[in-house]
Design a protein around this motif. Structure first.
Motif, PDB file in Angstrom:
ATOM      1  N   ASP A   1       7.023   9.309  -9.467  1.00  0.00           N
ATOM      2  CA  ASP A   1       6.809  10.453 -10.160  1.00  0.00           C
ATOM      3  C   ASP A   1       7.737  11.281  -8.873  1.00  0.00           C
ATOM      4  OD1 ASP A   1       4.427  10.513 -11.883  1.00  0.00           O
ATOM      5  OD2 ASP A   1       3.589  11.257 -10.765  1.00  0.00           O
ATOM      6  N   GLY A   2       9.488  10.965  -9.695  1.00  0.00           N
ATOM      7  CA  GLY A   2      10.318  11.166  -9.044  1.00  0.00           C
ATOM      8  C   GLY A   2      11.407  11.766  -9.909  1.00  0.00           C
ATOM      9  N   ASN A   3      12.614  12.213  -9.158  1.00  0.00           N
ATOM     10  CA  ASN A   3      13.348  13.054 -10.014  1.00  0.00           C
ATOM     11  C   ASN A   3      14.673  12.395  -9.395  1.00  0.00           C
ATOM     12  OD1 ASN A   3      14.190  14.132  -7.229  1.00  0.00           O
ATOM     13  ND2 ASN A   3      13.559  16.184  -7.988  1.00  0.00           N
ATOM     14  N   ALA A   4      14.964  11.324  -8.780  1.00  0.00           N
ATOM     15  CA  ALA A   4      16.579  11.269  -8.837  1.00  0.00           C
ATOM     16  C   ALA A   4      16.197   9.208  -9.036  1.00  0.00           C
ATOM     17  CB  ALA A   4      16.750  11.466  -7.694  1.00  0.00           C
ATOM     18  N   GLU A   5      17.314   8.510  -8.600  1.00  0.00           N
ATOM     19  CA  GLU A   5      18.281   7.661  -9.174  1.00  0.00           C
ATOM     20  C   GLU A   5      17.368   6.783  -7.357  1.00  0.00           C
ATOM     21  OE1 GLU A   5      17.254   4.089 -10.461  1.00  0.00           O
ATOM     22  OE2 GLU A   5      18.159   5.468 -11.667  1.00  0.00           O
ATOM     23  N   ASN A   6      17.644   7.915  -6.454  1.00  0.00           N
ATOM     24  CA  ASN A   6      17.109   7.248  -5.148  1.00  0.00           C
ATOM     25  C   ASN A   6      15.850   7.168  -4.598  1.00  0.00           C
ATOM     26  OD1 ASN A   6      16.590   9.850  -4.942  1.00  0.00           O
ATOM     27  ND2 ASN A   6      18.295   9.861  -2.482  1.00  0.00           N
ATOM     28  N   ASP A   7      14.642   7.682  -5.095  1.00  0.00           N
ATOM     29  CA  ASP A   7      12.890   8.008  -5.286  1.00  0.00           C
ATOM     30  C   ASP A   7      12.801   6.329  -5.901  1.00  0.00           C
ATOM     31  OD1 ASP A   7      13.613  10.333  -4.946  1.00  0.00           O
ATOM     32  OD2 ASP A   7      12.729  10.800  -6.872  1.00  0.00           O
ATOM     33  N   ILE A   8      12.594   5.780  -4.811  1.00  0.00           N
ATOM     34  CA  ILE A   8      12.528   4.239  -4.781  1.00  0.00           C
ATOM     35  C   ILE A   8      10.628   3.849  -3.854  1.00  0.00           C
ATOM     36  CG2 ILE A   8      13.287   1.995  -4.819  1.00  0.00           C
ATOM     37  CD1 ILE A   8      15.653   3.323  -4.081  1.00  0.00           C
ATOM     38  N   CYS A   9      10.297   3.157  -5.182  1.00  0.00           N
ATOM     39  CA  CYS A   9       8.465   2.339  -4.569  1.00  0.00           C
ATOM     40  C   CYS A   9       8.742   1.425  -4.960  1.00  0.00           C
ATOM     41  CB  CYS A   9       8.195   2.812  -5.662  1.00  0.00           C
ATOM     42  SG  CYS A   9       7.407   4.971  -5.243  1.00  0.00           S
ATOM     43  N   TRP A  10       8.245   0.259  -3.969  1.00  0.00           N
ATOM     44  CA  TRP A  10       7.999  -1.598  -3.929  1.00  0.00           C
ATOM     45  C   TRP A  10       6.227  -1.552  -3.785  1.00  0.00           C
ATOM     46  CZ3 TRP A  10      11.820   1.191  -0.387  1.00  0.00           C
ATOM     47  CH2 TRP A  10      13.186   0.125  -0.133  1.00  0.00           C
ATOM     48  N   PHE A  11       6.441  -2.234  -4.784  1.00  0.00           N
ATOM     49  CA  PHE A  11       4.647  -2.373  -5.055  1.00  0.00           C
ATOM     50  C   PHE A  11       4.600  -3.873  -4.914  1.00  0.00           C
ATOM     51  CE2 PHE A  11       5.708   1.118  -7.364  1.00  0.00           C
ATOM     52  CZ  PHE A  11       3.969   2.387  -7.054  1.00  0.00           C
ATOM     53  N   ASP A  12       3.511  -4.263  -4.117  1.00  0.00           N
ATOM     54  CA  ASP A  12       2.814  -5.881  -3.794  1.00  0.00           C
ATOM     55  C   ASP A  12       1.579  -5.797  -3.498  1.00  0.00           C
ATOM     56  OD1 ASP A  12       3.781  -8.212  -3.249  1.00  0.00           O
ATOM     57  OD2 ASP A  12       4.565  -7.711  -1.881  1.00  0.00           O
ATOM     58  N   ASN A  13       1.508  -7.102  -3.732  1.00  0.00           N
ATOM     59  CA  ASN A  13      -0.241  -6.803  -3.257  1.00  0.00           C
ATOM     60  C   ASN A  13      -1.954  -6.970  -4.193  1.00  0.00           C
ATOM     61  OD1 ASN A  13       0.713  -8.749  -1.313  1.00  0.00           O
ATOM     62  ND2 ASN A  13       0.753  -7.616   0.299  1.00  0.00           N
ATOM     63  N   ILE A  14      -1.055  -6.702  -5.259  1.00  0.00           N
ATOM     64  CA  ILE A  14      -2.166  -6.351  -6.373  1.00  0.00           C
ATOM     65  C   ILE A  14      -3.400  -7.014  -6.465  1.00  0.00           C
ATOM     66  CG2 ILE A  14      -2.558  -5.534  -8.707  1.00  0.00           C
ATOM     67  CD1 ILE A  14       0.749  -5.398  -7.767  1.00  0.00           C
ATOM     68  N   ASN A  15      -4.836  -6.873  -5.813  1.00  0.00           N
ATOM     69  CA  ASN A  15      -5.731  -7.200  -6.086  1.00  0.00           C
ATOM     70  C   ASN A  15      -7.090  -6.474  -6.196  1.00  0.00           C
ATOM     71  OD1 ASN A  15      -5.630 -10.213  -3.616  1.00  0.00           O
ATOM     72  ND2 ASN A  15      -4.708  -8.098  -2.615  1.00  0.00           N
ATOM     73  N   VAL A  16      -7.493  -6.893  -7.061  1.00  0.00           N
ATOM     74  CA  VAL A  16      -8.848  -6.326  -7.425  1.00  0.00           C
ATOM     75  C   VAL A  16     -10.094  -7.213  -7.606  1.00  0.00           C
ATOM     76  CG1 VAL A  16     -10.152  -5.049  -9.666  1.00  0.00           C
ATOM     77  CG2 VAL A  16      -7.995  -5.046  -9.669  1.00  0.00           C
ATOM     78  N   THR A  17     -10.788  -6.388  -6.677  1.00  0.00           N
ATOM     79  CA  THR A  17     -12.412  -7.484  -6.057  1.00  0.00           C
ATOM     80  C   THR A  17     -14.113  -6.742  -6.800  1.00  0.00           C
ATOM     81  OG1 THR A  17     -12.208  -6.672  -3.609  1.00  0.00           O
ATOM     82  CG2 THR A  17     -10.902  -8.808  -4.405  1.00  0.00           C
ATOM     83  N   SER A  18     -14.664  -7.805  -6.639  1.00  0.00           N
ATOM     84  CA  SER A  18     -15.603  -7.022  -7.186  1.00  0.00           C
ATOM     85  C   SER A  18     -16.711  -7.928  -6.002  1.00  0.00           C
ATOM     86  CB  SER A  18     -16.716  -8.462  -8.396  1.00  0.00           C
ATOM     87  OG  SER A  18     -18.299  -7.907  -8.590  1.00  0.00           O
ATOM     88  N   GLN A  19     -17.483  -6.293  -5.371  1.00  0.00           N
ATOM     89  CA  GLN A  19     -18.621  -6.307  -4.093  1.00  0.00           C
ATOM     90  C   GLN A  19     -19.722  -7.103  -4.452  1.00  0.00           C
ATOM     91  OE1 GLN A  19     -18.757  -2.595  -2.166  1.00  0.00           O
ATOM     92  NE2 GLN A  19     -16.797  -2.500  -2.538  1.00  0.00           N
ATOM     93  N   LEU A  20     -20.102  -8.403  -3.770  1.00  0.00           N
ATOM     94  CA  LEU A  20     -21.503  -8.513  -3.500  1.00  0.00           C
ATOM     95  C   LEU A  20     -22.239  -8.348  -3.000  1.00  0.00           C
ATOM     96  CD1 LEU A  20     -23.036 -11.932  -4.726  1.00  0.00           C
ATOM     97  CD2 LEU A  20     -21.885 -12.467  -3.057  1.00  0.00           C
ATOM     98  N   ASP A  21     -23.346  -7.966  -4.090  1.00  0.00           N
ATOM     99  CA  ASP A  21     -24.533  -7.179  -2.650  1.00  0.00           C
ATOM    100  C   ASP A  21     -25.026  -8.223  -2.855  1.00  0.00           C
ATOM    101  OD1 ASP A  21     -26.939  -5.509  -2.193  1.00  0.00           O
ATOM    102  OD2 ASP A  21     -26.673  -5.383  -3.984  1.00  0.00           O
ATOM    103  N   PHE A  22     -25.180  -8.063  -0.944  1.00  0.00           N
ATOM    104  CA  PHE A  22     -26.231  -9.054  -0.134  1.00  0.00           C
ATOM    105  C   PHE A  22     -27.372  -8.805  -0.274  1.00  0.00           C
ATOM    106  CE2 PHE A  22     -22.545  -8.807   3.161  1.00  0.00           C
ATOM    107  CZ  PHE A  22     -21.922 -10.195   2.363  1.00  0.00           C
ATOM    108  N   GLY A  23     -28.434  -7.992  -1.129  1.00  0.00           N
ATOM    109  CA  GLY A  23     -29.824  -7.676  -1.168  1.00  0.00           C
ATOM    110  C   GLY A  23     -29.625  -7.996  -1.937  1.00  0.00           C
ATOM    111  N   LEU A  24     -28.960  -9.199  -3.269  1.00  0.00           N
ATOM    112  CA  LEU A  24     -29.393  -9.712  -4.502  1.00  0.00           C
ATOM    113  C   LEU A  24     -29.342 -11.333  -4.096  1.00  0.00           C
ATOM    114  CD1 LEU A  24     -27.397  -8.373  -7.178  1.00  0.00           C
ATOM    115  CD2 LEU A  24     -29.513  -7.199  -6.543  1.00  0.00           C
ATOM    116  N   LEU A  25     -29.405 -11.191  -2.963  1.00  0.00           N
ATOM    117  CA  LEU A  25     -29.187 -12.575  -3.064  1.00  0.00           C
ATOM    118  C   LEU A  25     -30.068 -13.332  -1.934  1.00  0.00           C
ATOM    119  CD1 LEU A  25     -25.455 -13.547  -0.432  1.00  0.00           C
ATOM    120  CD2 LEU A  25     -25.923 -13.974  -2.608  1.00  0.00           C
TER     121      LEU A  25
END
Length: 731
Positions: free
Chosen positions: A163-187
């Motif tokens: 969300d910028g208003n000029a060409e010099n507004d630059i964002c680099w995105f990296d290392n996108i991770n989606v993980t599912s938490q394991l519920d130890f109580g169910l083990l």
């Protein structure tokens, strides 16, 4: 979101700011990585390292979107108001964690880089933003959050936007991770008796509590020294999470266990393996490492033995940590063994496995009973006092989740003289019950601890050996390419022999891959000496090449054999192992990876396996100048240079000006980050995948073992300086 296709693999010439940004992020330990628990299962991950953005759709808007790359690191670059989105199929009913790394420049006032998620393509949840003040173009900031994923959710949308208003507004995105938490109580926390004594299958993963000593357990009245025999074969359950080199489809043998026969000595509640370190086998993929475990008398009259173990990749350094347990009844019969792996230090191959296997445990006298017991007692007595790392001031700065993702962390610690503050030691199924003997690899720490310590020890005994010529001692390296190359040039990775001076190009080349997988010394040395060409005079330019360090090991062996007139002399066994023994290191470190032929050439640049106390003891040894009982056992000038104690000898620039490489050790100029009045160079060891050890100028050491490609310890350096200041002018 209006969407159109991202242009895959687009390359462009980055301006100096962009180059500086990613070099800092990758190589100067300023990377901040996302937070996911060690128990998390990976649902989706993308670091764009394959050079494309398959599956992502985007809208350039009035700005621009493309992939950028430098020094091997690839990321998505968005400008002005560009956006991209990815649909991720989700079959989870647990909490989902989303983590994204963002760097930025040019942001002002209301300009932001943001991450959004949606489970219905209509309602979007803002996960997080970075804005003005965090746009230095150098630091990756982590944005993360959680989504309650109820049953029936089909997909998750992850949106990345500027969300910028000029060409010099630059964002680099990296290392996108989606993980599912394991519920130890169910083990499962206790397995039914029938799982041990019948053919009943294990229904699913189980908690590490299954392998812990039973409460109020006693010690067996009879001695259970003896031999364990395990047939090996296919495992019952095997689930791959990361196979970056697509090894598994071509090698299904990785889901089988090697056979095993190993003797143990009982010492009270401990059972100690007679053989320590990697055990050679005929298995194409794995070698066992068995560590000291526990034995106890159960309240039902059965004896239970629980053992920590690791599978180490054959001819490589990946370590997968597991647990194994079995019972012996009152008739002396052995139950099936229950085993499980849910942790590793291996950036390119990660999996869970569990199951049962038939074993036999024969109780008998063991000839080495007394010597094994005595050695184990000495091993225990050499361990430093451990305290939780939470006891430290500014404890949250060590092992910080926004520097190294907990899902990637194996162990971490802070060594302050006689006290070892420890953290980590988690698996995907709970805390590891045997943290003191959890096996971790060295990877390129060996360049420091085998190559560096080896030549420093050799120089101490035979002054000026560092200037000996490689061509005089390594027959394969006698071509003109190697003329004038000294031992120390190899240790500095400045031989002048390389195909490309671009960071990591030689190291990841086809020639180097062939070098790494070659099982014999003849194959390795042929590639190392003849697979690359002379580009410039030695000693002038740092080019990261493990082949140089391997050649150094060959040269040191040859030199030692000439000087001692012993054709079987071995620089690791004869020069380094005695130092480890004097320091009280575990027997594990007495072995290093070697070639699979009669030469048994030490790899030198990778291949050690360590315990956390080994790391602590070695750190203290190096911090006190390589002295044992006050006497230096390493060349003082070489170690002093490696530890940046000579302002006139910082070493060669390593990738960027703020970094040096000297005698097998890295160094980073932390002065600007710590706001020192001048430079403050901190020596360090670095290992493949995410291993770092920083030797603070105040005598302490911060280290961690991880496998998520994060090399971040700036926050730890700042915290250590606050605790025991080592630079002037700190604000």
């Amino acid at each position: 979101m209006k969407q159109n296709r991202i242009i895959d693999s687009m390359r462009f010439n980055m301006n100096p700011l962009e180059k500086y940004s990613w070099l800092i992020a990758v190589f100067v330990a300023l990377v901040l990585s996302g937070m996911t628990p060690a128990s998390a299962r990976v649902v989706f991950e993308d670091d764009f390292q394959d050079g494309n953005a398959d599956g992502w759709a985007g809208n350039a808007g009035r700005g621009d979107l493309r992939l950028t790359t430098f020094a091997g690191n690839v990321s998505v670059r968005l400008t002005r108001d560009a956006s991209i989105v990815r649909r991720i199929e989700v079959n989870e009913s647990s909490t989902l964690d989303v983590s994204v790394d963002i760097a930025a420049t040019g942001l002002e006032k209301n300009d932001i880089c943001k991450v959004e998620v949606s489970t219905d393509a209509k309602n979007w949840q803002l996960l997080g933003v970075i804005g003005d003040g965090k746009d230095d173009g150098t630091t990756l900031h982590n944005v993360r959050g959680s989504i309650d994923a109820e049953k029936g959710i089909e997909y998750l949308l992850v949106g990345l936007r500027v969300d910028g208003n000029a060409e010099n507004d630059i964002c680099w995105f990296d290392n996108i991770n989606v993980t599912s938490q394991l519920d130890f109580g169910l083990l499962q926390h206790e397995l039914p008796h029938a799982v041990y004594w019948s053919s009943e299958n294990i229904s699913g993963a189980f908690s590490t509590a299954v392998f812990e000593t039973q409460k109020n357990a006693g010690i067996p009245k009879k001695n259970y020294s003896g031999t364990l025999n395990l047939k090996g074969g296919p495992v019952e359950h095997f689930e791959v999470y990361n196979d970056a080199f697509e090894y598994y489809p071509e090698n299904p043998s990785i889901k089988t266990l090697p056979s095993l026969s190993i003797s143990f000595v009982q010492n009270g509640s401990a059972v100690i393996p007679v053989t320590r370190g990697a055990i050679k086998s005929d298995h194409p993929d794995w070698e066992w490492i068995i560590e000291p475990g526990n034995i106890w008398l159960r309240d039902d009259g059965e004896v239970q033995i629980s053992l920590p173990f690791a599978l180490m990749e054959r001819n490589a350094n990946c370590v997968h940590n597991g647990l194994l347990t079995f019972r012996i009844n009152q008739k002396g019969q052995t139950s099936s063994a229950i085993y499980q792996i849910g942790a590793e230090t291996c950036a390119y191959l990660q999996f869970d496995l569990w199951g049962t296997t038939s074993v036999d445990y024969a109780v008998h006298e063991v000839e080495q009973f007394r010597s094994i017991n005595d050695a184990y007692t000495e091993e225990l007595s050499a361990r430093l006092e451990t305290k939780p790392i939470e006891n430290l001031p500014n404890a949250k700065e060590y092992g910080a989740s926004d520097e190294v993702a907990p899902s990637s962390m194996t162990l971490y610690g802070y060594v302050d003289g006689p006290t070892h503050y420890v953290g980590g030691c988690e698996t995907r199924f709970g805390s590891y019950p045997f943290c003191d003997v959890m096996d971790v690899p060295s990877y390129s720490w060996a360049k420091s601890l085998v190559g560096g310590v080896g030549l420093m020890r050799l120089e101490k005994i035979y002054p000026n050996v560092k200037n000996a010529l490689v061509s005089d001692y390594v027959p394969a390296c006698t071509t003109d390419d190697w003329a004038g190359v000294r031992f120390e040039d190899l240790l500095d990775m400045a031989s002048g022999v390389y195909n490309s001076d671009v960071y990591d190009e030689d190291e990841s080349s086809a020639e180097m891959r062939a070098f790494f997988v070659a099982p014999s010394h003849t194959e390795k040395i042929e590639i190392a000496c003849k697979g690359f060409a002379r580009q410039q005079e030695p000693g002038k330019r740092f080019v990261y090449r493990t082949a140089d360090t391997y050649i150094l090991g060959v040269a040191m062996n040859a030199f030692l054999r000439v000087k001692t007139e012993d054709i079987e002399a071995d620089f690791y066994d004869d020069l380094i192992v005695p130092i480890w023994n004097q320091l009280g290191l575990s027997p594990l470190v007495n072995k290093t990876r070697r070639t699979y032929d009669h030469e048994r050439q030490p790899f030198t640049g990778w291949g050690l396996v360590l315990h956390r106390n080994d790391i602590a003891l070695i750190s203290n040894f190096l911090q006190r100048g390589g002295r044992i009982e006050g006497e230096p056992v390493l060349d003082e000038e070489m170690l002093s240079a490696a530890f940046q104690q000579n302002p006139d000898d910082r070493g060669l620039p390593a990738v960027i000006d703020e970094q040096r490489y000297q005698n097998g050790f890295w160094a980073w100029n932390a002065g600007p980050s710590l706001r020192c009045e001048g430079d403050e160079w901190i020596p360090a060891m670095s290992g493949y995948g995410g291993l770092s050890a920083a030797f603070m100028p105040n005598g302490s050491t911060y280290y961690y073992i991880s496998d998520g490609y994060a090399f971040a310890w700036r926050r730890a350096a700042i915290a250590s300086n606050k605790q025991k200041p080592f630079c002037e002018g700190t604000e």
